[in-house]
Design an enzyme around this catalytic site. Structure first.
Site, mmCIF file in Angstrom:
data_model
loop_
_atom_site.group_PDB
_atom_site.id
_atom_site.type_symbol
_atom_site.label_atom_id
_atom_site.label_comp_id
_atom_site.label_asym_id
_atom_site.label_seq_id
_atom_site.Cartn_x
_atom_site.Cartn_y
_atom_site.Cartn_z
ATOM 1 N N SER A 280 62.588 -11.873 -19.150
ATOM 2 C CA SER A 280 62.053 -10.506 -19.780
ATOM 3 C C SER A 280 61.301 -9.861 -18.585
ATOM 4 O O SER A 280 61.870 -9.411 -17.608
ATOM 5 C CB SER A 280 61.113 -10.610 -20.900
ATOM 6 O OG SER A 280 60.946 -9.454 -21.513
ATOM 7 N N ASP B 256 69.361 -7.433 -28.772
ATOM 8 C CA ASP B 256 68.394 -7.050 -27.758
ATOM 9 C C ASP B 256 68.786 -5.934 -26.855
ATOM 10 O O ASP B 256 69.606 -5.820 -26.128
ATOM 11 C CB ASP B 256 68.104 -8.128 -26.828
ATOM 12 C CG ASP B 256 66.821 -7.926 -25.933
ATOM 13 O OD1 ASP B 256 66.236 -7.038 -26.064
ATOM 14 O OD2 ASP B 256 66.800 -8.849 -25.051
ATOM 15 N N HIS C 249 65.647 -11.160 -28.658
ATOM 16 C CA HIS C 249 64.723 -11.140 -27.298
ATOM 17 C C HIS C 249 63.825 -12.206 -27.672
ATOM 18 O O HIS C 249 63.176 -12.373 -28.773
ATOM 19 C CB HIS C 249 64.199 -9.828 -27.249
ATOM 20 C CG HIS C 249 63.400 -9.712 -25.946
ATOM 21 N ND1 HIS C 249 63.933 -9.457 -24.549
ATOM 22 C CD2 HIS C 249 62.119 -9.926 -25.347
ATOM 23 C CE1 HIS C 249 63.127 -9.580 -23.512
ATOM 24 N NE2 HIS C 249 61.861 -9.911 -24.093
#
Length: 289
Positions: free
Chosen positions: A125, A229, A259
């Site tokens: 991320s 996501d 995610h």
């Protein structure tokens, strides 16, 4: 130094020097080293996360159990958002300070003797953003050691995110709990990271902005995105830029995931992705033979 319950991984907390002060790192020593090492960066929207979260600790232990030495980095964080808690000595930083921390940690790892090398650099991320950004910086510095591989897990790479395609939009609409990274949310996250408007973003803060020429020196990349996501739009765009520059890129989507799934080790997909990443990292030893 302590060992995990399996006795297969020794874990060591250290503080290393960085341009903005000491940087906490956690080093994972495999009992049977495969050779390569990995500098690893947790996620948390640039403003959260720590070395104890599964994306950091479970992931690092999992790689070490597969023979890969890991240096997990507690890089400086942007100010906390939405009720988050500031971490003394780490919170309140803006770009490029976290990238500076990562570059310093990667340099330290390469000289530490923790692994024989080569060294990969990766993260999840926002940590994937920092890994991509630090790799971009290192690839432009002549005479500087750079990652042999970039390992990106569902990275966020653009401050202004393009619209998702029809299939992804339908999947997000069908799973409202997964629909948390729309354009407004992403913009707010980057404004907090930048300490200003997203118009200030450069490829250093949003690697998805990099041109074909700017990624010309990039190392090979393995990227696994979550299926439902919206952030995968930015990852896929960056992968296309790398491919256009002739950079070897392996980009896939982990089926049935949303995610942050590496932060949920109980999901089978988490281990599946670790296996794929680990196989590619271990292959670095063969690449240099």
């Amino acid at each position: 130094m302590t060992s995990d319950a399996s006795g297969r991984v020794d874990v060591e907390d250290r503080r290393i020097d960085g341009p903005h002060g000491a940087i906490p790192v956690r080093v994972y020593h495999p009992s049977v080293p495969a050779g390569p090492g990995l500098v690893w960066l947790h996620g948390g929207g640039f403003s959260g996360g720590d070395l104890d979260m599964p994306e950091a600790d479970w992931v690092s232990r999992s790689f070490a159990e597969r023979g890969i030495a890991v240096v997990s980095v507690d890089y400086r964080l942007a100010p906390p958002r939405l009720g988050g808690v500031a971490r003394a000595g780490l919170s309140g930083a803006h770009h490029p300070v976290p990238v500076d921390d990562v570059v310093a940690a990667f340099a330290w790892a390469g000289e530490s003797g923790v692994a024989g090398g080569p060294w990969a650099l990766g993260g999840t991320s926002a940590g994937g953003n920092l890994a991509a950004s630090a790799t971009l910086r290192l690839s432009g510095w002549a005479g500087t050691a750079m990652p042999a591989l970039a390992v990106l897990a569902y990275p966020t790479l653009l401050a202004v995110q393009p619209a998702s395609d029809q299939a992804l939009r339908a999947a997000l609409d069908a799973d409202p709990d997964a629909d948390v990274f729309g354009p407004d949310s992403v913009r707010t996250m980057y404004e907090n990271y930048l300490g200003g408007p997203v118009s200030q973003a450069t490829p250093s803060a949003a690697p998805g902005l990099a041109s074909i020429a700017e990624v010309a020196g990039y190392p090979p990349v393995i990227m696994i995105n979550a299926e439902v996501d919206e952030l995968r739009v930015s990852g896929e765009l960056f992968a296309r830029t790398l491919e256009a520059a002739g950079i070897p890129v392996e980009v896939t989507t982990e089926p049935g995931t949303t995610h942050g799934y590496l932060n949920r080790p109980e999901e089978a997909a988490a281990t599946a992705s670790i296996e794929r990443y680990a196989a590619r990292i271990r292959a670095l030893a063969r690449d240099v033979d």
